[in-house]
Design an enzyme around this catalytic site. Structure first.
Site, short mmCIF file in Angstrom:
data_model
loop_
_atom_site.label_atom_id
_atom_site.label_comp_id
_atom_site.label_asym_id
_atom_site.label_seq_id
_atom_site.Cartn_x
_atom_site.Cartn_y
_atom_site.Cartn_z
N PHE A 228 -1.57 16.63 3.77
CA PHE A 228 -2.00 15.89 2.58
C PHE A 228 -0.80 15.77 1.65
O PHE A 228 -0.24 16.77 1.19
CB PHE A 228 -3.16 16.60 1.89
CG PHE A 228 -3.77 15.74 0.82
CD1 PHE A 228 -4.61 14.69 1.15
CD2 PHE A 228 -3.45 15.94 -0.51
CE1 PHE A 228 -5.15 13.86 0.17
CE2 PHE A 228 -3.99 15.12 -1.50
CZ PHE A 228 -4.84 14.09 -1.15
N GLU B 267 0.84 -1.20 0.00
CA GLU B 267 0.00 0.00 0.00
C GLU B 267 0.88 1.25 0.00
O GLU B 267 2.01 1.23 0.50
CB GLU B 267 -0.90 -0.08 1.25
CG GLU B 267 -1.80 1.08 1.53
CD GLU B 267 -2.83 1.38 0.48
OE1 GLU B 267 -2.46 1.51 -0.70
OE2 GLU B 267 -4.03 1.54 0.83
N ASP B 268 0.37 2.35 -0.56
CA ASP B 268 1.13 3.60 -0.54
C ASP B 268 1.09 4.25 0.84
O ASP B 268 2.12 4.58 1.41
CB ASP B 268 0.65 4.57 -1.64
CG ASP B 268 -0.86 4.82 -1.62
OD1 ASP B 268 -1.58 4.20 -0.81
OD2 ASP B 268 -1.34 5.63 -2.44
N ARG C 64 0.71 11.81 -9.38
CA ARG C 64 1.23 10.49 -9.01
C ARG C 64 2.64 10.28 -9.57
O ARG C 64 3.39 9.43 -9.11
CB ARG C 64 0.34 9.38 -9.58
CG ARG C 64 -1.08 9.35 -9.04
CD ARG C 64 -1.75 8.06 -9.49
NE ARG C 64 -3.18 8.05 -9.34
CZ ARG C 64 -3.83 7.73 -8.21
NH1 ARG C 64 -3.16 7.39 -7.15
NH2 ARG C 64 -5.14 7.75 -8.17
N ASP D 182 -4.09 5.76 6.28
CA ASP D 182 -4.55 6.97 6.94
C ASP D 182 -5.56 6.56 8.03
O ASP D 182 -5.17 6.17 9.13
CB ASP D 182 -5.16 7.87 5.85
CG ASP D 182 -5.52 9.26 6.35
OD1 ASP D 182 -4.88 9.73 7.29
OD2 ASP D 182 -6.44 9.87 5.78
#
Ligand code: IMP
Ligand code: MG
Length: 184
Positions: A157, A103-104, A170, A107
């Site tokens: 963010f 996963e990146d 991205r 959160d």
């Protein structure tokens, strides 16, 4: 070094930081954790994990297969909507296999909770989570914990190296803080 993108406030992790982390710590962790594995499957969560996964597998020396899922909890903006939809499912059976979710960023953990619960019902031999970034203070469900994390992320963010703002940015080779005045 490329110039800073105008939508980026500040670089948090440089291209070199990310590459070092992956080649020197995260890939070696995978190689060690799965050294006795008979069938390892890496599951990339699209689309954010693509640059991370592509960089990671260059340094993995254990035979494995790749598969992908698309889950969506963000409606193209900053906030998690709370409900997760599986938009694309795996293409292979994971029963009795060693499954590593890649996963990146984690959160709230809502996305991974849903995916882990779903994959667990399919009887993998093991199920683990590797994430490049984690925001542990944002977690809704404290039980969702990655088995291995690259970096603890600041409370901002972030975009780049797979992470997007409305599907863009991205492609940045670094991870930076998004400049909010560009959102209007
Ligand atoms: P969660 O369900 O709240 O844990 O959200 C996980 C997903 O939201 C990640 O896989 C990312 O795709 C996205 N996400 C969370 N934080 C950020 C961020 O700071 N920038 C960009 N995307 C993010
Ligand atoms: Mg993601």
């Amino acid at each position: 070094m490329s110039e800073l993108h105008p939508w980026i406030e500040k670089i948090v992790f440089s291209q070199q930081d990310i590459e070092n982390k992956i080649s020197q710590e995260l890939a070696p962790w995978v190689n060690e954790t799965y050294k006795d594995s008979k069938h390892l499957v890496l599951i990339g969560l699209l689309k954010g994990s693509i640059p991370f996964l592509a960089q990671l597998i260059k340094y993995i020396n254990i035979d494995h297969t790749l598969d992908f899922m698309i889950a969506s909890s963000y409606e193209g903006n900053y906030n998690s909507s709370g409900s997760v939809k599986i938009i694309m499912d795996l293409n292979q059976d994971i029963k009795d296999k060693d499954v590593l979710i890649v996963e990146d960023i984690i959160d709230s953990g809502i996305t991974l909770e849903k995916i882990s619960n779903l994959l667990q019902t399919r009887g993998p031999k093991t199920l683990k989570i590797l994430t490049l970034l984690d925001k542990p203070n944002h977690r809704k469900n404290k039980n969702i914990k990655p088995d291995k994390t690259g970096f603890i992320a600041p409370d901002e963010f972030l975009v780049g190296f797979g992470m997007d703002y409305k599907e863009k940015l991205r492609n940045l080779p670094y991870i930076g803080i998004f400049r909010k005045k560009f959102t209007k």
